[in-house]
Design an enzyme around this catalytic site. Structure first.
Site, PDB file in Angstrom:
ATOM      1  CD  GLU A   1       3.041  -3.678  -1.623  1.00 22.59           C
ATOM      2  OE1 GLU A   1       3.350  -4.026  -0.473  1.00 22.59           O
ATOM      3  OE2 GLU A   1       3.163  -4.415  -2.628  1.00 22.59           O
TER       4      GLU A   1
ATOM      5  CG  ASP B   1       9.221  -4.298   5.449  1.00 19.37           C
ATOM      6  OD1 ASP B   1       8.541  -4.901   4.611  1.00 19.37           O
ATOM      7  OD2 ASP B   1       8.812  -3.315   6.084  1.00 19.37           O
TER       8      ASP B   1
END
Length: 263
Positions: free
Chosen positions: A52, A63
């Site tokens: 990924e 994030d």
């Protein structure tokens, strides 16, 4: 043009008999483009089954700190969207693992949905993970991914309604990304028990492949997740290892995580 990859779904199916699938995340361009390519190759060489690759973005919404720091460093170092295609092609020339690109949707829109998809196909990429769009707001991407055959990985969260889960399962190709906790990414000592419930709901909605991410940082946690899901997704722990110990340290971390499949 790189050879078309073994599909993500086929990889997951093939790994069912051998303990499950390990998905590893790294941002493109950190600490620089060439090293990020070497790092991704090292992941596969040390037990990661599906890559990924994160496309650095200036306003990440899910994030955690480790990934934010890495993507900010990549942007400061001059990362451009086209670099992701360079990275995918270079990685695919060295390893056979499928490569998914994780990206927020705005950079794809700015680049052009069809242009982005065609470039990803040409580079040998497998598809996209799109954390900030849902199937009902992704008509352009659904059409383009149908045209190109790219995988489209949508996210499901513990807060998702049954209707949203059904829509996500129907639209997804590759695997459903089950977000194990409510919140941003980052290593946690315990993967939230809500993940088990979420995976069960996805199975009830007839999801063929489900991978769990957010909060997985040890081989033991990989083993725990693979007891009920098809794949475990690790990001922050790998990014931290690369930042603190370079590619060699990253390789050691990947190998330790991969041990979770043999528990």
């Amino acid at each position: 043009m790189s050879a078309r990859p073994t599909s993500v779904a086929a990889t997951i199916e093939a790994n069912r008999a051998t303990g499950g699938t390990l998905v590893g995340y790294l941002p493109v361009g950190f600490p620089d483009l060439a090293t990020s390519i070497d790092a991704a190759v090292a992941l596969v060489e040390h037990g990661v089954d599906v890559l990924e690759l994160g496309l650095p973005y200036s306003d990440p919404v899910m994030d955690g700190l480790a990934i934010q720091k890495a993507t900010q460093a990549a942007l400061a170092g001059g990362f451009r969207v086209r670099d992701v295609f360079t990275a995918v092609e270079a990685i695919r020339s060295r390893v056979a693992a499928p490569v998914l690109v994780m990206t927020y949707w705005n950079p794809v829109l700015q680049y052009g949905v069809d242009r982005f998809a065609d470039a990803l196909v040409d580079a040998g990429g497998a598809g996209l993970i799109t954390p900030d769009i849902t199937p009902d707001s992704a008509a352009d991407w659904l059409a383009t991914s149908d045209r190109t055959g790219l995988d489209r990985v949508f996210l499901a969260a513990p807060s998702s309604t049954d209707a949203r889960i059904a829509d996500t399962v129907a639209a997804t190709r590759g695997f459903v990304y089950a977000v194990s906790t409510m919140g941003i990414t980052g290593a946690r000592q315990d993967v939230d028990a809500a993940a088990r419930t979420l995976v069960a709901r996805l199975r009830a909605a007839e999801a063929d492949q489900v991978c769990v991410g957010i909060g997985i940082s040890t081989g033991d946690q990989v083993a725990e997740v693979l007891a009920y899901a098809d794949g475990a997704i690790v990001g922050s722990a790998l990014v931290t290892a690369l930042a603190e110990h370079g590619v060699a340290g990253l390789a050691r971390t990947a190998a330790a995580l991969a041990q979770g499949r043999s528990h």
